[in-house]
Design a protein around this motif. Sequence first.
Motif, PDB file in Angstrom:
ATOM      1  N   GLY A   1       0.743  -1.227   0.128  1.00  0.00           N
ATOM      2  CA  GLY A   1       0.066  -0.216  -0.095  1.00  0.00           C
ATOM      3  C   GLY A   1       0.802   1.101  -0.144  1.00  0.00           C
ATOM      4  O   GLY A   1       0.154   2.467   0.092  1.00  0.00           O
ATOM      5  N   VAL A   2       2.063   1.267  -0.045  1.00  0.00           N
ATOM      6  CA  VAL A   2       3.079   2.564   0.043  1.00  0.00           C
ATOM      7  C   VAL A   2       2.705   3.537  -1.201  1.00  0.00           C
ATOM      8  O   VAL A   2       3.012   4.464  -0.904  1.00  0.00           O
ATOM      9  N   ARG A   3       2.137   2.989  -2.153  1.00  0.00           N
ATOM     10  CA  ARG A   3       1.854   4.084  -3.299  1.00  0.00           C
ATOM     11  C   ARG A   3       0.819   5.257  -2.881  1.00  0.00           C
ATOM     12  O   ARG A   3       1.046   6.217  -3.364  1.00  0.00           O
ATOM     13  N   ALA A   4       0.197   4.829  -1.605  1.00  0.00           N
ATOM     14  CA  ALA A   4      -0.797   6.013  -0.916  1.00  0.00           C
ATOM     15  C   ALA A   4       0.401   7.051  -0.664  1.00  0.00           C
ATOM     16  O   ALA A   4      -0.309   8.136  -0.331  1.00  0.00           O
ATOM     17  N   LEU A   5       1.482   6.967  -0.598  1.00  0.00           N
ATOM     18  CA  LEU A   5       2.459   8.073   0.081  1.00  0.00           C
ATOM     19  C   LEU A   5       2.836   8.913  -1.111  1.00  0.00           C
ATOM     20  O   LEU A   5       3.351   9.949  -0.948  1.00  0.00           O
ATOM     21  N   LEU A   6       2.379   8.582  -2.269  1.00  0.00           N
ATOM     22  CA  LEU A   6       2.765   9.481  -3.408  1.00  0.00           C
ATOM     23  C   LEU A   6       2.389  11.000  -3.327  1.00  0.00           C
ATOM     24  O   LEU A   6       3.182  11.847  -3.589  1.00  0.00           O
ATOM     25  N   PRO A   7       1.184  10.960  -3.172  1.00  0.00           N
ATOM     26  CA  PRO A   7       0.493  12.612  -3.195  1.00  0.00           C
ATOM     27  C   PRO A   7       1.532  13.278  -2.114  1.00  0.00           C
ATOM     28  O   PRO A   7       2.094  14.488  -2.390  1.00  0.00           O
ATOM     29  N   ALA A   8       1.855  12.780  -0.962  1.00  0.00           N
ATOM     30  CA  ALA A   8       2.704  13.479   0.073  1.00  0.00           C
ATOM     31  C   ALA A   8       4.069  13.719  -0.566  1.00  0.00           C
ATOM     32  O   ALA A   8       4.728  14.733  -0.096  1.00  0.00           O
ATOM     33  N   ALA A   9       4.490  12.866  -1.358  1.00  0.00           N
ATOM     34  CA  ALA A   9       5.914  12.752  -1.861  1.00  0.00           C
ATOM     35  C   ALA A   9       5.965  14.057  -2.877  1.00  0.00           C
ATOM     36  O   ALA A   9       6.970  14.923  -2.950  1.00  0.00           O
ATOM     37  N   VAL A  10       4.869  14.196  -3.674  1.00  0.00           N
ATOM     38  CA  VAL A  10       4.867  15.103  -4.705  1.00  0.00           C
ATOM     39  C   VAL A  10       4.651  16.521  -3.865  1.00  0.00           C
ATOM     40  O   VAL A  10       5.379  17.337  -4.258  1.00  0.00           O
ATOM     41  N   ALA A  11       4.141  16.666  -2.745  1.00  0.00           N
ATOM     42  CA  ALA A  11       3.756  17.938  -2.152  1.00  0.00           C
ATOM     43  C   ALA A  11       5.048  18.387  -1.668  1.00  0.00           C
ATOM     44  O   ALA A  11       5.465  19.500  -1.400  1.00  0.00           O
ATOM     45  N   ARG A  12       5.874  17.232  -1.045  1.00  0.00           N
ATOM     46  CA  ARG A  12       7.215  17.631  -0.293  1.00  0.00           C
ATOM     47  C   ARG A  12       8.182  18.310  -1.355  1.00  0.00           C
ATOM     48  O   ARG A  12       8.976  19.165  -1.110  1.00  0.00           O
ATOM     49  N   LEU A  13       8.053  18.022  -2.556  1.00  0.00           N
ATOM     50  CA  LEU A  13       8.845  18.458  -3.649  1.00  0.00           C
ATOM     51  C   LEU A  13       8.282  19.788  -4.016  1.00  0.00           C
ATOM     52  O   LEU A  13       9.403  20.511  -4.698  1.00  0.00           O
ATOM     53  N   GLY A  14       7.180  20.410  -4.069  1.00  0.00           N
ATOM     54  CA  GLY A  14       6.573  21.619  -4.043  1.00  0.00           C
ATOM     55  C   GLY A  14       6.349  21.744  -5.617  1.00  0.00           C
ATOM     56  O   GLY A  14       6.183  22.744  -6.011  1.00  0.00           O
ATOM     57  N   ALA A  15       5.770  20.549  -6.204  1.00  0.00           N
ATOM     58  CA  ALA A  15       5.742  20.377  -7.671  1.00  0.00           C
ATOM     59  C   ALA A  15       4.330  21.094  -7.618  1.00  0.00           C
ATOM     60  O   ALA A  15       3.523  20.965  -7.021  1.00  0.00           O
ATOM     61  N   ARG A  16       3.986  21.917  -8.909  1.00  0.00           N
ATOM     62  CA  ARG A  16       2.873  22.368  -9.175  1.00  0.00           C
ATOM     63  C   ARG A  16       2.287  21.388 -10.308  1.00  0.00           C
ATOM     64  O   ARG A  16       1.126  21.393 -10.577  1.00  0.00           O
ATOM     65  N   ARG A  17       3.069  20.836 -10.973  1.00  0.00           N
ATOM     66  CA  ARG A  17       2.444  19.826 -12.080  1.00  0.00           C
ATOM     67  C   ARG A  17       3.360  18.383 -11.979  1.00  0.00           C
ATOM     68  O   ARG A  17       4.478  18.597 -11.533  1.00  0.00           O
ATOM     69  N   ALA A  18       2.537  17.391 -12.738  1.00  0.00           N
ATOM     70  CA  ALA A  18       3.442  16.289 -12.551  1.00  0.00           C
ATOM     71  C   ALA A  18       3.046  15.618 -13.974  1.00  0.00           C
ATOM     72  O   ALA A  18       1.913  15.636 -14.580  1.00  0.00           O
ATOM     73  N   VAL A  19       4.024  14.769 -14.329  1.00  0.00           N
ATOM     74  CA  VAL A  19       3.768  13.809 -15.463  1.00  0.00           C
ATOM     75  C   VAL A  19       4.176  12.345 -14.818  1.00  0.00           C
ATOM     76  O   VAL A  19       5.130  11.866 -14.382  1.00  0.00           O
ATOM     77  N   VAL A  20       2.812  11.541 -15.067  1.00  0.00           N
ATOM     78  CA  VAL A  20       2.941  10.163 -14.572  1.00  0.00           C
ATOM     79  C   VAL A  20       3.162   9.305 -15.865  1.00  0.00           C
ATOM     80  O   VAL A  20       2.394   9.280 -16.601  1.00  0.00           O
ATOM     81  N   VAL A  21       4.354   8.659 -15.836  1.00  0.00           N
ATOM     82  CA  VAL A  21       4.646   7.859 -16.937  1.00  0.00           C
ATOM     83  C   VAL A  21       4.433   6.312 -16.317  1.00  0.00           C
ATOM     84  O   VAL A  21       5.043   5.912 -15.605  1.00  0.00           O
ATOM     85  N   SER A  22       3.318   5.689 -16.807  1.00  0.00           N
ATOM     86  CA  SER A  22       3.079   4.118 -16.022  1.00  0.00           C
ATOM     87  C   SER A  22       2.380   3.255 -16.855  1.00  0.00           C
ATOM     88  O   SER A  22       1.796   3.286 -18.096  1.00  0.00           O
ATOM     89  N   ALA A  23       3.224   2.024 -16.688  1.00  0.00           N
ATOM     90  CA  ALA A  23       2.663   0.883 -17.504  1.00  0.00           C
ATOM     91  C   ALA A  23       1.423   0.078 -16.591  1.00  0.00           C
ATOM     92  O   ALA A  23       1.207  -0.850 -17.200  1.00  0.00           O
ATOM     93  N   ARG A  24       1.094   0.843 -15.537  1.00  0.00           N
ATOM     94  CA  ARG A  24      -0.219   0.238 -15.034  1.00  0.00           C
ATOM     95  C   ARG A  24      -1.212   1.258 -15.095  1.00  0.00           C
ATOM     96  O   ARG A  24      -1.255   2.254 -15.249  1.00  0.00           O
ATOM     97  N   PRO A  25      -2.541   0.790 -15.198  1.00  0.00           N
ATOM     98  CA  PRO A  25      -3.651   1.460 -15.324  1.00  0.00           C
ATOM     99  C   PRO A  25      -3.658   2.636 -14.169  1.00  0.00           C
ATOM    100  O   PRO A  25      -3.208   2.413 -13.121  1.00  0.00           O
ATOM    101  N   ALA A  26      -4.701   3.654 -14.535  1.00  0.00           N
ATOM    102  CA  ALA A  26      -4.662   4.704 -14.105  1.00  0.00           C
ATOM    103  C   ALA A  26      -5.289   4.451 -12.319  1.00  0.00           C
ATOM    104  O   ALA A  26      -4.938   4.893 -11.418  1.00  0.00           O
ATOM    105  N   HIS A  27      -6.145   3.334 -12.231  1.00  0.00           N
ATOM    106  CA  HIS A  27      -6.536   3.194 -11.154  1.00  0.00           C
ATOM    107  C   HIS A  27      -5.607   2.440  -9.928  1.00  0.00           C
ATOM    108  O   HIS A  27      -5.920   2.669  -8.699  1.00  0.00           O
TER     109      HIS A  27
END
Length: 344
Positions: free
Chosen positions: A27-53
Amino acid sequence: MTQQLAARHQVEVGLGDRSYTVHIGPGVRALLPAAVARLGARRAVVVSARPAHWLPELGVETLRIDAQDGEVNKTLATVAELTGAFARFGLTRDDVIVSCGGGTTTDMVGLAASLYHRGTPVIHLPTSLLAQVDASIGGKTGVNLPEGKNLVGAYWQPAEVLCDTDFLDTLPEAERINGYGELARCHFIGAPDLHALDLVDQIATSVALKASVVTRDERDQGLRHILNYGHTLGHALELATDFRLRHGESVAIGTVYAGLLAAALGRVDAARAQEHRTVVASYGLPVTLPEGVGHDTLLRYMRRDKKAGAGLAFVLDGPAGAELVRDVPETVVLDTLAAMPVGG
Ligand code: GLY
């Protein structure tokens, strides 16, 4: 899953101002929004081999790009396509790139991140066992050329790595066994007995071993070579079979070969060479050379190995443990190839 979820393991990769944490557990993928916030990013590109859900909302404007795992997609052309898409989206180097997939995806997206605006933060979410135990950790990024594997790349450390072991539940059995190839070689480069551990602990142990090596030799000047145990022949086998043999399977065969080669050079005894075969087989991995692969072809690819320099080089066990051995005589390399069982 909640934002408060704690990873079962956290491993720090200590590299000064480029240090980062590897979170490991279900379940650690749930930590992703916090990791993005820590970087102070305003935009993200997600390159993913897994479906969006599979991934949580990031809380910032996000462009999603579908990726396909596989060595054939790990090319400079794919990197050019990705970086073009980053530019059209208006990504800046204060933003973030997220890679989600197997090792070929994290390698290739990592290289795109290292090049885009001369370096944009990347967070890896490795989804294969192989990528969780090895590929996504340590900052080696790269793509293949027709002439060889990983011949173009850069060191670009991720900002964070989330090894969500839930991803592994959906892996085909062959892909899981493939990942064991990098675990099996850990037995010969200083890991404790991995058989005594469950899978999550095995991953954490491999990551901790890798972190301790990378923090001491980020740029592969010496110690880090040990992580390439079994890889000289392994990479050659991948290329000689057009990637029909997967990376972990090839490394497994390369590990058996490394044991025999070390014995042929008088560095270890026959029992230690046999131990290589026993450990590799205990993971259900192949221990024999595939049929129809010419030894001259393997030799040609092994000469192109990045560690090789002018001669043939292998990471081999010995009285002082595993180390890079250069200028191994070609006759010994070929005789040991001939001594390997074939097929089966
Ligand atoms: N996979 C070997 C290394 O990261 O050095």
